[in-house]
Design a protein around this motif. Sequence first.
Motif, PDB file in Angstrom:
ATOM      1  N   UNK A 114       0.890  -1.307   0.051  1.00  0.00           N
ATOM      2  CA  UNK A 114      -0.068   0.187   0.065  1.00  0.00           C
ATOM      3  C   UNK A 114       0.876   1.259  -0.068  1.00  0.00           C
ATOM      4  N   UNK A 115       0.508   1.985  -0.710  1.00  0.00           N
ATOM      5  CA  UNK A 115       1.352   3.418  -1.079  1.00  0.00           C
ATOM      6  C   UNK A 115       0.624   4.438  -1.607  1.00  0.00           C
ATOM      7  N   UNK A 116       1.177   5.870  -1.548  1.00  0.00           N
ATOM      8  CA  UNK A 116       0.517   7.078  -2.070  1.00  0.00           C
ATOM      9  C   UNK A 116       0.891   7.208  -3.314  1.00  0.00           C
ATOM     10  N   UNK A 117       0.160   7.754  -4.376  1.00  0.00           N
ATOM     11  CA  UNK A 117       0.663   7.982  -5.761  1.00  0.00           C
ATOM     12  C   UNK A 117       1.947   9.117  -5.818  1.00  0.00           C
ATOM     13  N   UNK A 118       1.622   9.860  -4.758  1.00  0.00           N
ATOM     14  CA  UNK A 118       2.947  10.757  -4.686  1.00  0.00           C
ATOM     15  C   UNK A 118       3.600  10.501  -3.235  1.00  0.00           C
ATOM     16  N   UNK A 119       5.024  10.144  -3.342  1.00  0.00           N
ATOM     17  CA  UNK A 119       5.606  10.015  -2.169  1.00  0.00           C
ATOM     18  C   UNK A 119       5.645  11.112  -1.413  1.00  0.00           C
ATOM     19  N   UNK A 120       5.027  11.217  -0.198  1.00  0.00           N
ATOM     20  CA  UNK A 120       5.173  12.661   0.497  1.00  0.00           C
ATOM     21  C   UNK A 120       4.491  13.670  -0.118  1.00  0.00           C
ATOM     22  N   UNK A 121       3.660  13.271  -0.852  1.00  0.00           N
ATOM     23  CA  UNK A 121       3.119  14.451  -1.940  1.00  0.00           C
ATOM     24  C   UNK A 121       3.788  15.052  -2.705  1.00  0.00           C
ATOM     25  N   UNK A 122       5.336  14.832  -2.941  1.00  0.00           N
ATOM     26  CA  UNK A 122       6.300  15.649  -3.591  1.00  0.00           C
ATOM     27  C   UNK A 122       6.858  14.894  -4.873  1.00  0.00           C
ATOM     28  N   UNK A 123       6.713  13.607  -4.929  1.00  0.00           N
ATOM     29  CA  UNK A 123       7.088  12.741  -5.897  1.00  0.00           C
ATOM     30  C   UNK A 123       6.245  11.662  -6.573  1.00  0.00           C
ATOM     31  N   UNK A 124       5.908  11.731  -7.841  1.00  0.00           N
ATOM     32  CA  UNK A 124       5.105  10.616  -8.234  1.00  0.00           C
ATOM     33  C   UNK A 124       5.909   9.273  -8.062  1.00  0.00           C
ATOM     34  N   UNK A 125       5.435   8.204  -7.809  1.00  0.00           N
ATOM     35  CA  UNK A 125       5.736   6.947  -7.901  1.00  0.00           C
ATOM     36  C   UNK A 125       5.858   6.350  -9.165  1.00  0.00           C
ATOM     37  N   UNK A 126       7.006   5.440  -9.571  1.00  0.00           N
ATOM     38  CA  UNK A 126       7.156   5.028 -10.719  1.00  0.00           C
ATOM     39  C   UNK A 126       6.186   3.857 -10.842  1.00  0.00           C
ATOM     40  N   UNK A 127       4.856   4.138 -11.333  1.00  0.00           N
ATOM     41  CA  UNK A 127       3.954   3.273 -10.946  1.00  0.00           C
ATOM     42  C   UNK A 127       4.115   2.017 -12.066  1.00  0.00           C
ATOM     43  N   UNK A 128       4.612   2.156 -13.206  1.00  0.00           N
ATOM     44  CA  UNK A 128       4.743   0.966 -14.246  1.00  0.00           C
ATOM     45  C   UNK A 128       5.759   0.252 -13.651  1.00  0.00           C
ATOM     46  N   UNK A 129       6.824   0.437 -12.954  1.00  0.00           N
ATOM     47  CA  UNK A 129       7.792  -0.634 -12.350  1.00  0.00           C
ATOM     48  C   UNK A 129       7.237  -1.316 -11.209  1.00  0.00           C
ATOM     49  N   UNK A 130       6.603  -0.407 -10.351  1.00  0.00           N
ATOM     50  CA  UNK A 130       5.805  -1.113  -9.106  1.00  0.00           C
ATOM     51  C   UNK A 130       4.730  -2.280  -9.591  1.00  0.00           C
ATOM     52  N   UNK A 131       3.898  -1.466 -10.618  1.00  0.00           N
ATOM     53  CA  UNK A 131       3.091  -2.776 -10.861  1.00  0.00           C
ATOM     54  C   UNK A 131       3.453  -4.052 -11.684  1.00  0.00           C
TER      55      UNK A 131
END
Length: 317
Positions: A114-131
């Motif tokens: 479980x994680x947020x779309x933006x780490x600390x609201x400041x940086x978008x996660x690399x959704x593609x690699x995570x998924x």
Amino acid sequence: MFKFKTPSDKTLEIMSEVAKGNCEKNYEESCIAKIRDLTRKEHVKMTSSGNNSIFIALASIEGDVIIPDQGGWHGFKQIGKFLNKNIISLKTNMGLINTDYLDELKFKENSALIFTSFAGYTAEQDIESIIKYCQENEIITIEDASAGVGDSKKMLGCESDIILASTGSPKMINVGSGGFIASNDDETFSNSKVPQKLSKPNEIICSGIDNELDNVKSNLELSLNATDYVKKHIHNTIHSNKRGVNVIIPHDNAKSICWDLKKTLTTTKSGFITTCPNYNRVKQKAICVEIKNLDYNCLKKENLKIIIDAVNSQLQV
């Protein structure tokens, strides 16, 4: 003085009319249809808060619950513990998930990240690699997309197995209350029938969410652009090259600087200058400029320049 983000005038007007009983439209159904479109998920449930959405999501997990070591939401751990889930902390790059670190963990079958779309609201996660990693390793992905719903790149807020969000203040869908959870797997909701009933929002809240959903794409884009502008004009920001909706500047004297900035950059309600260390942001001394907290009319360049000048002035002291 800056204006703290509140629901739009149109949203408040619609909610007021519904509160008066002037309601012919089924706003819950309308919300669900719009959220299905945004998240590309078949099954959607409206909730009374983001935390209730998290509760429903984690109640569906049979294995371990993996949470980032920072840059997430403290409710992940609190709710997971309440549900007697085994919590595993994942090492991150100041909130950003690196799948190499997932290789170092041992977890049960049917576990979830479980994680947020933006780490600390400041940086978008690399959704593609995570998924990709999680699909290959049979890990369920739960994305708190409170700040990622409506992403124009069509990556945040739709690719994870479970998408959830808060629509409280001051989120992208900004009503002051409420939330939702969405999934393509109806089994996500099978273990939480009672919490779903208890956390169902009323029609007034649904009417507000319904209207705010119409503008979430443009509001997110405006917030991202404003944050990018501020990041480019303040030295040494964390994840400076990443999209986000706030700006985090590490500094050993963060507490004192934040105190002075709060006196200079005043708002009509709550502030938009916060201090770290903070699990929800980063676990080091830093100054946070919460662009996401500001009314959209405040995100013009002349206002952003005031913020930039004030911050840079304090950093040079």
